[in-house]
Design a protein around this motif. Structure first.
Motif: not given
Length: 219
Positions: A57-58, A169-173, A203-204
């Motif tokens: 979740a991002a 980067a979190a959203a793209v991952t 964290r992801l």
């Protein structure tokens, strides 16, 4: 070391980069001969999102930035392929100096070298998927995953240095994991740039399982 030298010679014959990639814990004896051959070895946390783990979740980016997977005709594809090179030239998670001007220059410099066409061929063949956080028609963060059967590797996630610390980067991952799962991947893995970056992936939901070693000629 003789075997390493033979491989490097063959790589030169083929016109490809002289490099080795392996897992330290499974082949501990390779590092010494590789270093003795003159290559520099870099360590990277090897991390995995286990089968059954939820898609990360991002938070959605703000300010009109949209995260999407890209087709071969996406107008932002060229910038999505260029932005990780600027990101890796300024490693780490702190804000950097390269911005949209440098990105536009990088896109122009790569025009006509065949790099975009090679990725398009891989996209069409289902061998690569690209996701990016796009503002207008410019990718501010991008990465890829490369599926093989039920496994896919996330590679090259990088954020334009002036656009860091915005959760891109979190959203793209997360988008890459979702796409990999939609294609049947059960296990998704990656090599983080360093321990600070590894903490972001943790964290992801990714967990460290080993150490990836990459050897290449000195800069």
């Amino acid at each position: 070391m003789a075997a390493v030298d033979r491989v490097r010679a063959r790589q030169r014959e083929l016109g490809i980069t002289e490099s080795f990639e392996w897992v330290a814990e499974t082949t501990p004896g390779l590092r010494a001969p590789v270093e003795d051959s003159g290559l520099v070895v870099h360590e990277h946390p090897l991390m995995v999102l286990d089968p059954g783990a939820p898609v990360p979740a991002a938070d959605a980016p703000s300010g009109g930035i949209r995260v999407r997977t890209m087709g071969p005709d996406d107008p932002a594809l060229a910038s999505a392929l260029a932005v990780p090179h600027l990101a890796f030239a300024e490693p780490g998670t702190d804000l950097g100096s390269a911005g949209v001007t440098e990105l536009a220059e990088a896109v122009r410099a790569r025009a006509g070298d065949g790099s975009v066409e090679r990725v398009v061929t891989r996209i069409d063949a289902g061998l690569t998927s690209v996701a990016a956080a796009v503002e207008g028609s410019t990718a501010l963060c991008a990465g890829q995953h490369q599926p093989v059967g039920s496994v896919s590797e996330i590679v090259g996630v990088g954020t334009l240095p002036t656009a860091r610390r915005r959760g891109l980067a979190a959203a793209v991952t997360a988008a890459l994991v979702a796409d990999a799962r939609s294609r049947g991947a059960e296990t998704v893995f990656l090599s983080a740039g360093d321990d600070d970056v590894a903490r972001l992936y943790a964290r992801l939901g990714f967990r460290r399982v080993a150490t990836a070693l990459i050897a290449e000629p000195a800069a």
